[in-house]
Design a protein around this motif. Structure first.
Motif, PDB file in Angstrom:
ATOM      1  N   VAL A 329       0.834  -1.206   0.000  1.00  0.00           N
ATOM      2  CA  VAL A 329       0.000   0.000   0.000  1.00  0.00           C
ATOM      3  C   VAL A 329       0.867   1.254   0.000  1.00  0.00           C
ATOM      4  O   VAL A 329       0.577   2.239  -0.707  1.00  0.00           O
ATOM      5  N   VAL A 330       1.959   1.252   0.780  1.00  0.00           N
ATOM      6  CA  VAL A 330       2.861   2.413   0.847  1.00  0.00           C
ATOM      7  C   VAL A 330       3.515   2.671  -0.498  1.00  0.00           C
ATOM      8  O   VAL A 330       3.629   3.823  -0.951  1.00  0.00           O
ATOM      9  N   VAL A 331       3.923   1.597  -1.193  1.00  0.00           N
ATOM     10  CA  VAL A 331       4.561   1.759  -2.504  1.00  0.00           C
ATOM     11  C   VAL A 331       3.595   2.380  -3.499  1.00  0.00           C
ATOM     12  O   VAL A 331       3.942   3.320  -4.251  1.00  0.00           O
ATOM     13  N   VAL A 332       2.362   1.887  -3.518  1.00  0.00           N
ATOM     14  CA  VAL A 332       1.360   2.440  -4.432  1.00  0.00           C
ATOM     15  C   VAL A 332       1.111   3.916  -4.121  1.00  0.00           C
ATOM     16  O   VAL A 332       1.014   4.764  -5.032  1.00  0.00           O
ATOM     17  N   TYR A 333       0.998   4.241  -2.832  1.00  0.00           N
ATOM     18  CA  TYR A 333       0.755   5.637  -2.451  1.00  0.00           C
ATOM     19  C   TYR A 333       1.887   6.552  -2.944  1.00  0.00           C
ATOM     20  O   TYR A 333       1.620   7.612  -3.535  1.00  0.00           O
ATOM     21  N   TYR A 334       3.136   6.175  -2.703  1.00  0.00           N
ATOM     22  CA  TYR A 334       4.244   7.054  -3.062  1.00  0.00           C
ATOM     23  C   TYR A 334       4.417   7.166  -4.570  1.00  0.00           C
ATOM     24  O   TYR A 334       4.842   8.220  -5.076  1.00  0.00           O
ATOM     25  N   VAL A 335       4.107   6.118  -5.318  1.00  0.00           N
ATOM     26  CA  VAL A 335       4.174   6.223  -6.772  1.00  0.00           C
ATOM     27  C   VAL A 335       3.164   7.251  -7.275  1.00  0.00           C
ATOM     28  O   VAL A 335       3.486   8.120  -8.112  1.00  0.00           O
ATOM     29  N   VAL A 336       1.940   7.189  -6.749  1.00  0.00           N
ATOM     30  CA  VAL A 336       0.910   8.145  -7.166  1.00  0.00           C
ATOM     31  C   VAL A 336       1.254   9.555  -6.681  1.00  0.00           C
ATOM     32  O   VAL A 336       1.147  10.543  -7.440  1.00  0.00           O
ATOM     33  N   TYR A 337       1.675   9.675  -5.413  1.00  0.00           N
ATOM     34  CA  TYR A 337       1.939  11.004  -4.859  1.00  0.00           C
ATOM     35  C   TYR A 337       3.092  11.696  -5.577  1.00  0.00           C
ATOM     36  O   TYR A 337       3.023  12.913  -5.847  1.00  0.00           O
ATOM     37  N   GLN A 338       4.150  10.972  -5.891  1.00  0.00           N
ATOM     38  CA  GLN A 338       5.282  11.618  -6.541  1.00  0.00           C
ATOM     39  C   GLN A 338       4.941  12.083  -7.950  1.00  0.00           C
ATOM     40  O   GLN A 338       5.470  13.100  -8.417  1.00  0.00           O
ATOM     41  N   GLN A 339       4.047  11.383  -8.630  1.00  0.00           N
ATOM     42  CA  GLN A 339       3.600  11.872  -9.928  1.00  0.00           C
ATOM     43  C   GLN A 339       2.826  13.182  -9.778  1.00  0.00           C
ATOM     44  O   GLN A 339       3.018  14.127 -10.553  1.00  0.00           O
ATOM     45  N   VAL A 340       1.931  13.223  -8.783  1.00  0.00           N
ATOM     46  CA  VAL A 340       1.174  14.454  -8.544  1.00  0.00           C
ATOM     47  C   VAL A 340       2.109  15.595  -8.136  1.00  0.00           C
ATOM     48  O   VAL A 340       1.959  16.739  -8.600  1.00  0.00           O
ATOM     49  N   GLU A 341       3.094  15.293  -7.285  1.00  0.00           N
ATOM     50  CA  GLU A 341       4.026  16.328  -6.846  1.00  0.00           C
ATOM     51  C   GLU A 341       4.878  16.841  -7.989  1.00  0.00           C
ATOM     52  O   GLU A 341       5.090  18.057  -8.129  1.00  0.00           O
ATOM     53  N   ASN A 342       5.373  15.950  -8.831  1.00  0.00           N
ATOM     54  CA  ASN A 342       6.293  16.361  -9.900  1.00  0.00           C
ATOM     55  C   ASN A 342       5.600  17.151 -10.997  1.00  0.00           C
ATOM     56  O   ASN A 342       6.214  18.056 -11.586  1.00  0.00           O
ATOM     57  N   TYR A 343       4.327  16.845 -11.271  1.00  0.00           N
ATOM     58  CA  TYR A 343       3.663  17.457 -12.420  1.00  0.00           C
ATOM     59  C   TYR A 343       2.622  18.506 -12.050  1.00  0.00           C
ATOM     60  O   TYR A 343       2.231  19.294 -12.919  1.00  0.00           O
ATOM     61  N   LEU A 344       2.184  18.553 -10.791  1.00  0.00           N
ATOM     62  CA  LEU A 344       1.163  19.526 -10.404  1.00  0.00           C
ATOM     63  C   LEU A 344       1.633  20.468  -9.303  1.00  0.00           C
ATOM     64  O   LEU A 344       1.505  21.687  -9.423  1.00  0.00           O
ATOM     65  N   ILE A 345       2.193  19.901  -8.224  1.00  0.00           N
ATOM     66  CA  ILE A 345       2.524  20.724  -7.064  1.00  0.00           C
ATOM     67  C   ILE A 345       3.811  21.500  -7.282  1.00  0.00           C
ATOM     68  O   ILE A 345       3.855  22.730  -7.114  1.00  0.00           O
ATOM     69  N   ALA A 346       4.886  20.803  -7.639  1.00  0.00           N
ATOM     70  CA  ALA A 346       6.188  21.458  -7.773  1.00  0.00           C
ATOM     71  C   ALA A 346       6.190  22.574  -8.819  1.00  0.00           C
ATOM     72  O   ALA A 346       6.744  23.650  -8.566  1.00  0.00           O
ATOM     73  N   PRO A 347       5.598  22.408 -10.022  1.00  0.00           N
ATOM     74  CA  PRO A 347       5.603  23.536 -10.971  1.00  0.00           C
ATOM     75  C   PRO A 347       4.890  24.774 -10.455  1.00  0.00           C
ATOM     76  O   PRO A 347       5.309  25.897 -10.740  1.00  0.00           O
ATOM     77  N   ARG A 348       3.821  24.597  -9.687  1.00  0.00           N
ATOM     78  CA  ARG A 348       3.112  25.759  -9.156  1.00  0.00           C
ATOM     79  C   ARG A 348       3.890  26.445  -8.033  1.00  0.00           C
ATOM     80  O   ARG A 348       3.900  27.670  -7.929  1.00  0.00           O
TER      81      ARG A 348
END
Length: 402
Positions: A329-348
């Motif tokens: 479950v932790v692996v799945v969470y971090y894979v999804v979260y890092q995609q959101v962070e890299n493409y949505l959160i960090a650019p903003r």
């Protein structure tokens, strides 16, 4: 005749004027020649040479001159290098305090624009920083103390369980391992050098903890002073630049410091968000030591490129030792979260900072880590951003104009 007289008259007056000038010049030369002593006559006492005649200057091309001053320059360079090596810790503390002040200065400037005096704005920002550090210490230290005491109490039982294990008994029956280990342990405890080294290592660890605490307090104090006096420090530094270049140097320096501060603040915001979301996820999944692991995830998240991955790997490892399905479950969470962070959160969050190319980011992080460890990796990206700005605004236009 009249015409000739008219022309000759001014010419005769000009000739008379020139003749009188030549006579005056001859009289002045005659007086000077009379004032000079005769050839071979003794000159009067010269105040510049009454202690002896002035010798000729040193020959700058002589081997002695070159060797002496070359050796002197080499010794000065070696002494300067040794001094810088001894001041490495002090320079690192100053560098951390300076970057921390640059990261907090935009918040202080925003408060001053709302008619808050700078000392009051600095007090508010620095107080919030102390509250955050105190909260982190309150979360981490009790957990570390509790887990350490639990480990100390459980260590004897761990040893008994290990000795009762089947594979240990079989190994001991074949090779007499336990008796050999006991004999080796007694021999080491009887060795004075081993005991002194062990105690020295424990004392060294204690000194490292005290030194680290002192360095953290020193960084905080220097950061406070820099925040209060940062405008005066910048103006005093700009005053050293020639007036013809001062405007351009000031504008470039302000832009570099703005980008460095924005990068540091954005990185802290992203790491804090990562730590908070990880803490919520660990509470839901039931991963042990969630608070301490969240703090570690936040600290590791400050490291560019690999920090978030290291934090995710650490949480996954703890979850796997607790229950393997939690690790999935932790692996799945971090894979999804890092995609959101890299493409949505960090650019903003990083939209006001300079965009550093990927290859420059990798090289800067590697060089900074090799020079100053984790501190160098943290500071490598903003330094690279400043150097890129100088390259775009100074070097490239100069080469185009050449």
């Amino acid at each position: 005749m009249v015409r000739l007289t008219t022309v000759w008259g001014p010419a005769s007056r000009w000739g008379e004027f020139r003749r009188r000038q030549l006579q005056a010049l001859e009289r002045s030369n005659h007086i000077e020649h009379e004032a000079l002593p005769a050839e071979g006559a003794a000159l009067g006492p010269d105040p510049l040479s009454r202690y002896g005649a002035v010798g000729q200057p040193l020959n700058r091309h002589s081997p002695f001159y070159l060797g002496f001053f070359g050796a002197t320059g080499a010794m000065l360079a070696f002494g300067l290098w040794t001094t810088l090596g001894r001041l490495a810790t002090t320079l690192s503390i100053l560098l951390v305090a300076f970057f921390l002040a640059l990261a907090l200065d935009p918040v202080v400037e925003r408060l001053t624009r709302h008619r808050v005096p700078r000392p009051g704005a600095v007090a508010v920002v620095f107080g919030c920083l102390l509250l955050v550090l105190g909260a982190i210490g309150w979360v981490v230290l009790p957990t570390a103390i509790t887990q350490g005491s639990s480990l100390t109490q459980a260590t004897p039982q761990y040893v008994v369980d290990l000795l009762d294990a089947r594979w240990v008994r079989e190994l001991d029956s074949r090779y007499n391992v336990i008796d050999r280990l006991q004999a080796e342990l007694l021999q080491k405890l009887g060795d004075q050098g081993f005991v002194e080294g062990l105690l020295g290592g424990l004392l060294g660890a204690g000194r490292a903890v005290l030194s680290g605490t002192f360095q953290i307090l020193t960084v905080l104090v220097l950061t406070l002073y820099l925040l209060v006096s940062l405008p005066r420090v910048k103006q005093a530094t700009y005053a050293l630049v020639p007036a013809t270049r001062r405007t351009r140097v000031e504008s470039l320096s302000e832009e570099i410091m703005r980008r460095v501060g924005s990068y540091a603040g954005g990185q802290v915001a992203i790491a804090t968000l990562n730590a908070t979301m990880s803490w919520i996820m660990m509470l839901i999944v039931g991963v042990p030591y969630s608070a301490a692991l969240a703090v570690l995830v936040g600290v590791l998240g400050l490291i560019p490129m690999v920090g978030a991955t290291l934090g995710a790997a650490l949480v996954t490892l703890v979850a796997f030792f607790d229950e393997p399905h939690k690790a999935l479950v932790v692996v799945v969470y971090y894979v999804v979260y890092q995609q959101v962070e890299n493409y949505l959160i960090a650019p903003r969050v990083m939209q006001r900072t300079v965009s550093v190319p990927g290859i420059v980011t990798v090289v800067a992080a590697l060089v900074g880590g090799a020079l100053l460890g984790i501190l160098g990796a943290l500071l490598a990206i903003p330094v690279a951003a400043g150097l890129l700005l100088i390259y775009d605004e100074v070097l490239v236009p100069r080469q185009r104009a050449a």
